[in-house]
Design an enzyme around this catalytic site. Structure first.
Site, PDB file in Angstrom:
ATOM      1  N   CYS A  80       5.861   7.788   9.202  1.00  0.00           N
ATOM      2  CA  CYS A  80       5.691   7.636  10.641  1.00  0.00           C
ATOM      3  C   CYS A  80       4.951   8.857  11.160  1.00  0.00           C
ATOM      4  O   CYS A  80       5.397   9.988  10.939  1.00  0.00           O
ATOM      5  CB  CYS A  80       7.047   7.515  11.344  1.00  0.00           C
ATOM      6  SG  CYS A  80       6.920   7.446  13.143  1.00  0.00           S
ATOM      7  N   ASN A 131       8.313   3.809   2.993  1.00  0.00           N
ATOM      8  CA  ASN A 131       9.110   2.603   3.189  1.00  0.00           C
ATOM      9  C   ASN A 131       9.734   2.139   1.873  1.00  0.00           C
ATOM     10  O   ASN A 131       9.308   2.529   0.783  1.00  0.00           O
ATOM     11  CB  ASN A 131       8.210   1.481   3.704  1.00  0.00           C
ATOM     12  CG  ASN A 131       7.683   1.728   5.093  1.00  0.00           C
ATOM     13  OD1 ASN A 131       8.398   1.559   6.066  1.00  0.00           O
ATOM     14  ND2 ASN A 131       6.425   2.124   5.190  1.00  0.00           N
ATOM     15  N   HIS A 173      13.580   3.029   5.288  1.00  0.00           N
ATOM     16  CA  HIS A 173      12.820   4.056   4.582  1.00  0.00           C
ATOM     17  C   HIS A 173      13.719   4.662   3.507  1.00  0.00           C
ATOM     18  O   HIS A 173      14.939   4.652   3.637  1.00  0.00           O
ATOM     19  CB  HIS A 173      12.330   5.127   5.558  1.00  0.00           C
ATOM     20  CG  HIS A 173      11.202   4.673   6.427  1.00  0.00           C
ATOM     21  ND1 HIS A 173      10.019   5.381   6.545  1.00  0.00           N
ATOM     22  CD2 HIS A 173      11.046   3.578   7.207  1.00  0.00           C
ATOM     23  CE1 HIS A 173       9.205   4.741   7.371  1.00  0.00           C
ATOM     24  NE2 HIS A 173       9.806   3.640   7.785  1.00  0.00           N
ATOM     25  N   HIS A 184      14.426  -2.754   8.377  1.00  0.00           N
ATOM     26  CA  HIS A 184      13.254  -1.964   7.996  1.00  0.00           C
ATOM     27  C   HIS A 184      13.753  -0.591   7.546  1.00  0.00           C
ATOM     28  O   HIS A 184      14.052   0.261   8.376  1.00  0.00           O
ATOM     29  CB  HIS A 184      12.326  -1.840   9.214  1.00  0.00           C
ATOM     30  CG  HIS A 184      11.041  -1.124   8.944  1.00  0.00           C
ATOM     31  ND1 HIS A 184       9.812  -1.759   9.001  1.00  0.00           N
ATOM     32  CD2 HIS A 184      10.774   0.163   8.632  1.00  0.00           C
ATOM     33  CE1 HIS A 184       8.859  -0.875   8.731  1.00  0.00           C
ATOM     34  NE2 HIS A 184       9.412   0.289   8.510  1.00  0.00           N
ATOM     35  N   ARG A 205      -0.404  -1.849   7.401  1.00  0.00           N
ATOM     36  CA  ARG A 205      -0.299  -1.214   8.716  1.00  0.00           C
ATOM     37  C   ARG A 205       0.585   0.030   8.638  1.00  0.00           C
ATOM     38  O   ARG A 205       0.102   1.157   8.672  1.00  0.00           O
ATOM     39  CB  ARG A 205       0.240  -2.224   9.744  1.00  0.00           C
ATOM     40  CG  ARG A 205       0.024  -1.810  11.214  1.00  0.00           C
ATOM     41  CD  ARG A 205       1.140  -0.906  11.741  1.00  0.00           C
ATOM     42  NE  ARG A 205       2.454  -1.513  11.667  1.00  0.00           N
ATOM     43  CZ  ARG A 205       3.576  -0.848  11.930  1.00  0.00           C
ATOM     44  NH1 ARG A 205       3.535   0.434  12.271  1.00  0.00           N
ATOM     45  NH2 ARG A 205       4.751  -1.440  11.823  1.00  0.00           N
TER      46      ARG A 205
END
Length: 310
Positions: free
Chosen positions: A250, A259, A219, A217, A24
């Site tokens: 993004c 990521n 990056h 999360h 995703r």
């Protein structure tokens, strides 16, 4: 060496849940359309490598994220593996309708810690975003769904600069209070550092939030993702988001690069003796397979190192 030497460290979780976002978050920023058959095989390979949470897609409007326009068909054709969760991102009530029709049991909503990003990403102010999410979360919970709340721009915003820790905590608490089971705290542009991570997590726990409700999360824009992950583990976090092969970005923040690579995370967890259930060799093979289909090398250092060692 194809595995690190294990040297444990006191005070870390015994086991970490890896929340795989490659299919995703990893693919959503790809300019060339990835064929549905490739996405389905990618999901199956990820699950086959031992990942127990594999975020499948998003029900965002195709105009905003064309790469995920095939979400309904993907879920209709997906063959779930036993014991694997396949969460989907749901932006609004219409997205929830689609998720319910597809039989989805785990969803996520995507909020912002800053005013500017809320306006750019959601076309809502910081406060207005909650009015949009409240009926989605309430209805999802009434239907027996698990609901995750993503909070973006927790460590910095490309338009606003520094983001106050108490502002992030306020946004996160509102999501938990409306019914989210878990918060994923996102360093959307990769500017966080370990001290900042500890401070934010400490502020959440000081406000009464149990650390078990928090995920991270990261990056890797500035090369801090693994250091920040270790700081989160030291603070008691046991759910970490990552993307196979380091895919991702993004579409609404150009400074957001890839990521944290799942392979790099797994290598570190293996070295620390932390259980996670993932077969590193199978995962590396999956990322090499996907890199071939995307037409470029994987940015993951572990993928590159193990591939060159063959």
């Amino acid at each position: 060496m194809r595995t690190p030497q294990r040297v444990g460290r006191a005070g870390l979780p015994e086991r970490v849940t890896i929340w795989e976002v490659g299919a995703r978050d990893g693919l959503q920023n790809e300019s060339a359309t990835v064929p549905l058959e490739v996405k389905l095989e990618f999901l199956d390979r990820l699950a086959g490598a031992g990942l127990r949470v594999v975020e499948a897609t998003s029900f965002v409007h195709p105009r905003w994220v064309p790469q995920l326009a095939d979400a309904d068909e993907l879920l209709a054709r997906l063959t779930p593996r036993e014991g694997v969760r396949y969460p989907v991102l749901v932006p609004n009530q219409r997205g929830l309708d689609r998720a319910l029709a597809a039989g989805v049991r785990h969803i996520a909503i995507f909020a912002s810690a800053t005013e500017t990003f809320a306006l750019r990403n959601l076309n809502r102010s910081l406060d207005e975003q909650f009015a949009m999410f409240e009926p989605v979360v309430a209805r999802a919970r009434a239907e027996g769904m698990a609901v995750r709340g993503y909070v973006s721009m927790c460590f910095g915003d490309p338009w606003e600069g520094e983001v106050a820790v108490d502002q992030v905590v306020s946004v996160g608490r509102r999501l938990l209070d409306m019914g989210c089971d878990q918060l994923s705290l996102g360093d959307t542009i990769g500017v966080g550092t370990p001290g900042h991570v500890r401070a934010l997590l400490g502020a959440f726990t000081a406000s009464g939030v149990d650390v078990s409700a928090l995920a991270v999360h990261f990056h890797d824009t500035y090369g801090q993702a693994l250091a920040n992950t270790l700081a989160a583990l030291e603070s008691g976090v046991s759910t970490v988001d990552s993307s196979a092969g380091g895919l991702g970005g993004c579409p609404y923040a150009r400074s957001a690069t890839g990521n944290l690579a799942t392979e790099d995370l797994v290598w570190m967890l293996d070295g620390l003796g932390i259980e996670h259930g993932v077969d590193l060799e199978a995962l590396v093979a999956t990322s090499l397979w996907m890199a071939e289909r995307l037409g470029r090398p994987s940015p993951s250092r572990v993928v590159r190192a193990l591939a060159s060692a063959d």
